[in-house]
Design an enzyme around this catalytic site. Structure first.
Site, PDB file in Angstrom:
ATOM      1  N   GLU A  48      45.176  32.472  33.846  1.00 50.39           N
ATOM      2  CA  GLU A  48      44.565  32.768  35.025  1.00 50.39           C
ATOM      3  C   GLU A  48      43.192  32.846  34.893  1.00 50.39           C
ATOM      4  O   GLU A  48      42.597  31.859  34.451  1.00 50.39           O
ATOM      5  CB  GLU A  48      45.133  34.158  35.416  1.00 50.39           C
ATOM      6  CG  GLU A  48      46.521  34.302  35.566  1.00 50.39           C
ATOM      7  CD  GLU A  48      46.864  35.432  36.480  1.00 50.39           C
ATOM      8  OE1 GLU A  48      46.596  35.647  37.759  1.00 50.39           O
ATOM      9  OE2 GLU A  48      47.662  36.434  35.921  1.00 50.39           O
ATOM     10  N   ASP A  77      51.755  38.429  45.336  1.00 49.32           N
ATOM     11  CA  ASP A  77      51.559  38.440  43.900  1.00 49.32           C
ATOM     12  C   ASP A  77      51.073  39.944  43.275  1.00 49.32           C
ATOM     13  O   ASP A  77      50.694  40.924  44.358  1.00 49.32           O
ATOM     14  CB  ASP A  77      50.379  37.430  43.680  1.00 49.32           C
ATOM     15  CG  ASP A  77      50.269  36.900  42.460  1.00 49.32           C
ATOM     16  OD1 ASP A  77      50.886  37.410  41.659  1.00 49.32           O
ATOM     17  OD2 ASP A  77      49.689  35.530  42.095  1.00 49.32           O
TER      18      ASP A  77
END
Length: 872
Positions: free
Chosen positions: A544, A344
């Site tokens: 997020e 990521d």
């Protein structure tokens, strides 16, 4: 997943530790890395040790993507000809905002991506043609190999997570939380096909989707990326979506034509972190990790998924990016995954002993391609040096490169030609085509869940005089949510969705066709009393960690939507409430206040799909019936967390404790009418939820933050009402866009004073590492005569200070504007970002005046820089 903001390293600053911890050394040793004689073998551990993996308890699976001797032979041939520089370049992925085609050519980079706020030429709202042109440029550069190097085509990854949601004019589907309520894997397969086609149009080869997290605590800010709390739904959906995106293994269309590479993410257990914290720690047993959290990986690999993305999160304190037992022993050896593992966004820098520019432990653990968006050049240089020094063995590098090359060959990239010449490249009529939008509209219809319909108010006659109210009625941002054009889904305008319909537009179209009238009034005002009101409201966009919550109270402190519904009902107007959200929230008061209540989730661009379910057909029967059923349990109190249907390994006590307001699988329909009556409202429903991203909103302190004046002696005085005056600072309310939506602050020069926003300490370390910025929405009314500083305070003697004088003087005469200060600037100034008690303290001892509307966190944009340090 990814952000445009630049994470300097795991601490948010440009530093690195050169000492590896024991866990890293063991991981490196397992991979065959050279560490020296001081490293000893690990001591045997008992099976009961939390976080210890037992591969033998995991199912033995296999990918349907068969080994191809011809491809394996070509991979071996390529590896034999590639230089070390070629190989290292293949393992690194750079963001298009931080890399050029020339860089790809020089460094032989294997992949590029566009992060949440990235786009060609630095423009995330660039026209579709510019995206395709950029894809051609990167492809051409990758094949223009300097003498002595091997030409390897670049692969471009993109966040096509609910349609090709980066592109203006593309079809935007409901987010996963809504699709889970549809319980229709065939629909998911079709959505995957359309997403792949619309991604191909602009030249990308690879999507970072689907997310297959099985969320167990919806306080998590990424909950809307999950299909369900139930692993069975996620299992059914993951395979269908992967097949839709990639095609069916063994058929001619696999990874060809309109199909692209899919990614199942984030491995493993990101939906089960403690307290629902993004990038947090999953404390589940290994059995729950297997039976709940790996469900989507098992079916996704069974469908032939060619990429897996590792998670920021940890399992019992072990970061996933460094967990070789899970990445290799489970994912590769047990599940039979034969694609490649990508990291990521700069997540490798969070491993102990690593920085974003130097992390051999990530490769050791099983990461094949490292997403180093803005840190790629330093990572390339360190990795190359470590391979040449023998610290990273060539065998592991070759293994990683081979996995990447194998996927590129399977996808036909070596022979496909430039993106503009591939199937669907530049077929602009495919973006948001009527056929694609029709599927998106179907997805909206199937995903809506009817929670309440007293006395059969719905479906409505289209001949009525309809009032449409609420701030979500005509707001494309609220109905599309995060990961839409921009990372947070903010900053978008109606013009960014030229082929779309807001919910109001969809209602108005149906009502006009039926002979009625539809009037939009966000505040619920009207000249002629309507027959019915439809109130559309819900969460503002987020992505997020910016969506993380401490509890599930929807609108604590200022329940304006509840007041709107109650006011309309008090006037004798029936109310249909349409709730937009990325998760179930405590809205029992709003449900009780409305006559009908629909959970619409984040429906995307096709607002007409909402209208389809609200009105009768011309013959008086429902045009469509509700079929959506809750794929997440609905809370009966703000603090009823975590709340989820007991899993396969739940205890009897956990099963007995399951007591939601609406259980998993609940959903009314027209064929089976039912009145709810008054639902029990939880004591403390007005409790203030933690708010770490908004501090001043429309000139008023956003709960739980409070306004204060701090004198030169450091003593603070709360501002209970305005105006509020001291000899050094005068505060008042003034008007900008609406009445009293601005705070006016005037420093008189009679001494030092500060305007401050105070509250209980909050942890902003993740926001700092994510390179978020503190945005001030302001107008300078009188330039500062002396120095003005901005502080973030973390206690009585803890603070980080920046000099804002130059920025404030430069803003004079520009009218309403914004000034952004990176949170990392406060950290560099000495603030402990894990305990911020005052995120905004603006101090002046000289004459100065400004009008201030907003203080809030936003994604960092542009090159990171800090204002000058304050002078002593």
């Amino acid at each position: 997943m990814r952000r445009r903001g630049r994470i300097r390293d795991r601490n948010g600053v440009a530093e690195r530790e050169d000492v590896l911890n024991t866990g890293q050394m063991l991981a490196l040793a397992v991979a065959g890395f050279t560490l020296g004689a001081c490293v000893s073998a690990p001591e045997p551990q008992a099976p009961s040790v939390p976080g210890m993996v037992h591969p033998e308890i995991w199912p033995k699976l296999a990918s349907p993507v068969a080994d191809d001797p011809a491809i394996d032979a070509r991979v071996a041939d390529l590896l034999s000809k590639m230089t070390v520089e070629d190989k290292v370049g293949q393992t690194i992925q750079a963001d298009v905002a931080s890399v050029s085609p020339g860089d790809v050519r020089t460094y032989r980079l294997g992949s590029v991506l566009d992060g949440g706020n990235s786009g060609p030429g630095g423009n995330d709202r660039a026209p579709a043609a510019d995206w395709l042109k950029a894809a051609d440029a990167f492809y051409d550069a990758s094949l223009d190999a300097p003498a002595g190097h091997v030409a390897i085509p670049v692969i471009w990854g993109s966040d096509s997570v609910h349609g090709n949601s980066n592109i203006i004019g593309a079809t935007i589907f409901p987010h996963n939380v809504g699709l889970g309520a549809a319980n229709d894997p065939d629909l998911l397969r079709r959505i995957g096909e359309i997403t792949a086609i619309e991604t191909r149009v602009v030249g990308q080869d690879w999507t970072f989707a689907p997310t297959v997290a099985v969320v167990q605590d919806v306080r998590w800010g990424r909950s809307y990326e999950s299909y369900s709390e139930n692993p069975d739904i996620v299992r059914a959906y993951a395979g269908a979506m992967v097949e839709g995106i990639q095609g069916v293994p063994g058929t001619p269309g696999f990874l060809r034509g309109g199909h692209i590479v899919a990614t199942i993410k984030h491995f493993l257990g990101d939906g089960g972190t403690d307290k629902g914290r993004d990038q947090g720690d999953n404390l589940a047993s290994e059995e729950d990790l297997r039976d709940i959290h790996s469900a989507g990986y098992q079916s996704g690999i069974a469908a032939g998924a060619q990429a897996v993305m590792a998670s920021y999160s940890s399992w019992h304190g072990n970061k996933m990016h460094g967990d070789r037992a899970l990445l290799n022993d489970v994912l590769i050896d047990r599940f039979g995954f034969n694609g490649f593992v990508v990291s990521d966004w700069n997540a490798h820098g969070q491993l102990p002993g690593c920085s974003t520019t130097d992390c051999p432990a990530a490769l050791a653990a099983g990461i094949d391609m490292v997403m180093a968006p803005d840190s790629w050049k330093g990572l390339y240089q360190h990795t190359l040096a470590e391979v040449n020094a023998g610290t990273i063995p060539m065998a592991r590098l070759d293994e990683a490169v081979a996995r990447i090359l194998r996927v590129k060959l399977r996808a036909g990239l070596f022979d496909a030609g430039k993106p503009s010449g591939r199937p669907y490249g530049g077929k602009w009529d495919e973006l948001g085509s009527p056929e694609h939008r029709a599927v998106a509209r179907q997805a909206v219809r199937e995903s809506l869940v009817l929670l309440k319909n007293e006395h059969g108010l719905l479906p409505l006659s289209a001949k009525l005089n309809v009032l449409v109210a609420g701030d979500g009625a005509d707001d494309m941002g609220k109905q599309t949510g995060g990961w839409t054009i921009s990372w947070q889904g903010t900053g978008n305008s109606r013009a960014d969705f030229p082929r779309a319909q807001t919910i109001f537009e969809g209602i108005a179209e149906q009502v006009r066709a039926g002979g009625g009238t539809a009037v939009l009034a966000r505040d619920g005002g009207f000249a002629t009393k309507p027959d019915v009101a439809i109130v559309v409201f819900g969460e503002d966009p987020y992505a997020e960690f910016m969506g993380d919550r401490d509890n599930l109270a929807f609108q604590p402190g200022d329940p304006r939507d509840l007041r709107l519904i109650r006011d309309l009902r008090a006037k004798g107007i029936p109310v249909v409430a349409i709730f937009l959200s990325g998760r179930p929230l405590y809205v029992t008061r709003e449900i009780n206040a409305a006559d009908a209540f629909v959970a619409a989730w984040l429906p995307g661009t096709e607002g007409g799909g909402v209208a389809d379910l609200l009105f009768r057909a011309a013959d008086g029967t429902p045009a469509y019936d509700f079929r959506g059923k809750l794929s997440f349990s609905w809370p009966r109190a703000p603090d009823q967390v975590p709340l989820h249907r007991p899993g396969p390994n739940a205890t009897a006590a956990e099963r007995a404790a399951y007591n939601p307001l609406f259980a998993f699988g609940y959903g009314l329909d027209y064929a089976h009418p039912r009145d709810l009556g008054v639902l029990p409202e939880a004591p403390g429903g007005d409790a203030i939820a933690a708010n770490v991203d908004r501090y001043l909103d429309s000139g008023h302190a956003a709960p739980p933050w409070s306004l204060a004046i701090v004198g030169g002696d450091g003593a603070s005085a709360p501002v209970l009402r305005l105006p509020a005056n001291t000899p050094a600072l005068m505060l008042a309310s003034t008007d900008h866009l609406k009445q009293e939506d601005t705070l006016s602050a005037t420093w008189t020069g009679s001494g030092s004073a500060a305007l401050a926003l105070l509250g209980t300490p909050v942890d902003l370390s993740r926001q700092t590492n994510g390179d978020m910025a503190l945005r001030l929405g302001l107008r300078i009314d009188e330039a500062p005569a002396g120095q003005v500083t901005l502080e973030a305070r973390c206690g009585k003697s803890c603070h980080g200070t920046v000099d804002l004088t130059g920025a404030l003087r430069a803003a004079l005469g520009k009218g309403w504007t914004t000034i952004d200060v990176r949170l990392s600037c406060f950290k560099q100034g000495g603030a402990d970002m894990s305990a911020i008690s005052a995120p905004f303290v603006l101090t002046s001892a000289s004459r100065f005046a400004l009008s201030l509307s907003t203080v809030a966190l936003v994604p960092g944009e542009g090159p990171p820089s800090c204002p000058a340090a304050p002078q002593s």
